[in-house]
Design a protein around this motif. Structure first.
Motif, mmCIF file in Angstrom:
data_model
loop_
_atom_site.group_PDB
_atom_site.id
_atom_site.type_symbol
_atom_site.label_atom_id
_atom_site.label_comp_id
_atom_site.label_asym_id
_atom_site.label_seq_id
_atom_site.Cartn_x
_atom_site.Cartn_y
_atom_site.Cartn_z
ATOM 1 N N TYR A 23 0.856 -1.182 0.000
ATOM 2 C CA TYR A 23 0.000 0.000 0.000
ATOM 3 C C TYR A 23 0.903 1.246 0.000
ATOM 4 N N GLU A 64 -5.264 -2.949 -5.935
ATOM 5 C CA GLU A 64 -5.493 -1.691 -5.221
ATOM 6 C C GLU A 64 -5.588 -0.523 -6.189
ATOM 7 N N THR A 370 -5.610 -3.682 8.091
ATOM 8 C CA THR A 370 -6.747 -3.690 7.159
ATOM 9 C C THR A 370 -6.220 -3.571 5.744
ATOM 10 N N THR A 371 -6.598 -4.541 4.908
ATOM 11 C CA THR A 371 -6.150 -4.601 3.522
ATOM 12 C C THR A 371 -7.371 -4.631 2.612
ATOM 13 N N HIS A 372 -7.373 -3.763 1.621
ATOM 14 C CA HIS A 372 -8.502 -3.673 0.690
ATOM 15 C C HIS A 372 -8.300 -4.617 -0.487
ATOM 16 N N ARG A 373 -9.408 -5.174 -0.943
ATOM 17 C CA ARG A 373 -9.425 -6.050 -2.101
ATOM 18 C C ARG A 373 -10.589 -5.625 -3.007
ATOM 19 N N HIS A 377 -12.778 -5.952 2.003
ATOM 20 C CA HIS A 377 -11.534 -5.788 2.745
ATOM 21 C C HIS A 377 -11.489 -6.776 3.902
ATOM 22 N N THR A 379 -9.416 -7.375 7.932
ATOM 23 C CA THR A 379 -8.600 -6.833 9.011
ATOM 24 C C THR A 379 -8.034 -7.978 9.829
#
Length: 490
Positions: A23, A64, A370-373, A377, A379
């Motif tokens: 990120y 992302e 927390t990672t967005h996809r 997302h 956590t």
């Protein structure tokens, strides 16, 4: 045609812990609500149709990038249409520009490339677009590479410089003066930077370039003949079934070299345009002093912060309250899983922190909790030897890939919404407080058929719990690879 080329392959080290390897800073919203990358794309759209904007990204940042740009207005095709070009490996800036030039030459022999970074701030945008138009018209009529030089605002040791030579008459194409480039100068010492500031013959090197694809490829032939041979081998595969493999072969063999070292410092056909715009390279937290609002004591404060008798500091709070008393000239950045405290003068050492974290194989160097996809997302709530606990949120009418894991089993508990779960040949619905076990090597998928977000708690158990233990069989987001790159999740 004119094509905007955005270089978005940053690694995120200088803005840790806000940025991570998965990120990097182009995804951060440092000014306003939109990310730096989103702002760069928006800046181009008045001059370039979406279909003529190319974004060069690494494999770890593809998803992302698409998520970040999903709020852009749709292009003329009715779809989000900037071309996201995924680099199989990171090879600095010259190989991806050689690749982009080859593709654009194939589709548009007289095509012009306008190259810029994804993480700069530029204003006023109307003047920038006028300068970009002047640059494009100039290179259409001249076999040159045109750079954007910025008249220095101060003695700066963190930027490269361009030494101006004799002036160039660009005729009717615009008002900004252009010059032959005598030489490029790397980041100077303080005395040299002060001399450059006084002599008025040096400009900051903005890293923005404009050139025709054919001219750039000819310069590669002159000064990087090995790379040019690789480009020629690639060109014959463009548009054929072997194109994807040819790109991988190209990156495997291409040198790891920047466009400055590889071409600009050698070429005799480089001009520079003295660009009177407000240009900021957001290189580190110190840049926030230039681009952010300050309180009455010179502090840049964001988030959950209480600053008492504190001066000239940059403080970013998140969920926890950050309270300071009597501090001066510090940078404090707090996130869910990491806190940075540094003097402003020592911020260049943030890279050393990231390097040490990587050496210890700490996940804090790689990703946030927390990672967005593309589908939602997740956590990370807790983790330890042989277990990891996540809270996974799936957007309405979205689903994860059909996948399996070789090294871990999973247990899912629904806490909100309704899930439709595929488990090998079975399909079941789960409601709140219902659960299911996913054994190792079982093919599985989760889909949110409802109108509200689906939230599940996922407990992983196994001897290996990293995100590259995923084998995909079907995917809505085109993430199926022969080898899943580390960092691709769910």
């Amino acid at each position: 045609m004119w094509h905007g080329i955005i270089m978005a392959g940053g690694s995120g080290t200088r803005f840790w812990p806000l940025s991570r390897e998965l990120y990097p800073k182009q995804f951060l919203s440092l000014v306003g609500e939109k990310s730096l990358l989103h702002g760069t794309v928006n800046r181009l759209l008045p001059l370039f149709p979406q279909e003529q904007v190319w974004i060069m990204v690494g494999t770890k940042h593809e998803s992302e990038t698409k998520r970040t740009l999903s709020s852009l207005p749709k292009g003329s095709s009715g779809q989000l249409s900037p071309r996201i070009f995924v680099e199989p490996q990171s090879k600095n800036t010259l190989p991806p520009l050689a690749l982009a030039s080859a593709f654009i030459k194939k589709m548009d022999p007289e095509g012009v490339l306008c190259v810029m970074a994804s993480d700069h701030l530029i204003s006023p945008e109307e003047k920038f677009l006028a300068l970009m138009k002047q640059a494009c018209l100039t290179v259409e009529q001249n076999d040159v590479i045109l750079t954007f030089g910025i008249p220095p605002k101060r003695p700066e040791t963190g930027f490269g410089y361009i030494e101006k030579g004799s002036p160039v008459d660009t005729g009717k194409f615009g008002q900004a003066p252009c010059f032959h480039v005598t030489k490029f100068v790397e980041k100077p010492s303080r005395p040299v930077a002060e001399a450059f500031f006084k002599d008025k013959t040096h400009l900051w090197n903005s890293g923005m370039f404009v050139f025709r694809a054919t001219v750039f490829l000819e310069e590669i032939r002159k000064y990087q003949p090995k790379l040019h041979s690789l480009v020629e081998a690639l060109e014959v595969t463009i548009g054929t079934p072997s194109e994807e493999q040819a790109i991988r072969d190209f990156y495997t063999q291409a040198p790891n070299i920047s466009v400055d070292y590889g071409i600009m410092e050698h070429s005799t056909c480089v001009w520079t345009m003295a660009s009177e715009i407000d240009w900021k390279d957001v290189g580190s937290f110190n840049a926030l002093d230039e681009i952010s609002d300050h309180d009455e004591k010179g502090n840049v404060l964001r988030g959950n912060v209480i600053a008492i008798d504190s001066e000239d500091s940059i403080i970013f709070g998140d969920k926890r309250v950050i309270a300071t008393i009597g501090i001066k000239n510090l940078v404090i950045v707090d996130t869910d899983d990491a806190t940075l405290i540094s003097t402003k003068d020592d911020l260049q050492k943030v890279r050393e922190v990231v390097s040490e974290l990587k050496g210890k194989k700490r996940v804090e160097a790689l990703e946030h909790r927390t990672t967005h996809r593309p589908w939602g997302h997740y956590t990370i709530i807790d983790q330890g030897p042989h277990y990891k606990i996540k809270r996974v949120t799936v957007n309405p009418d979205a689903r994860l890939s059909l996948q399996m894991h070789l090294h871990r089993s999973e247990h899912w508990v629904v806490t909100s919404g309704t899930a439709r779960v595929t488990l090998d040949d079975q399909e079941v619905y789960l409601h709140v407080n219902q659960s299911i076990d996913i054994p190792k090597t079982a093919r599985h998928r989760i889909y949110n058929p409802g109108k509200v977000p689906l939230v599940i708690i996922e407990v992983q158990n196994g001897e290996y719990l990293e995100e590259d233990d995923i084998i995909r069989f079907q995917d809505d987001y085109n993430r199926i690879k022969s080898v899943n790159p580390q960092g691709e999740s769910c």
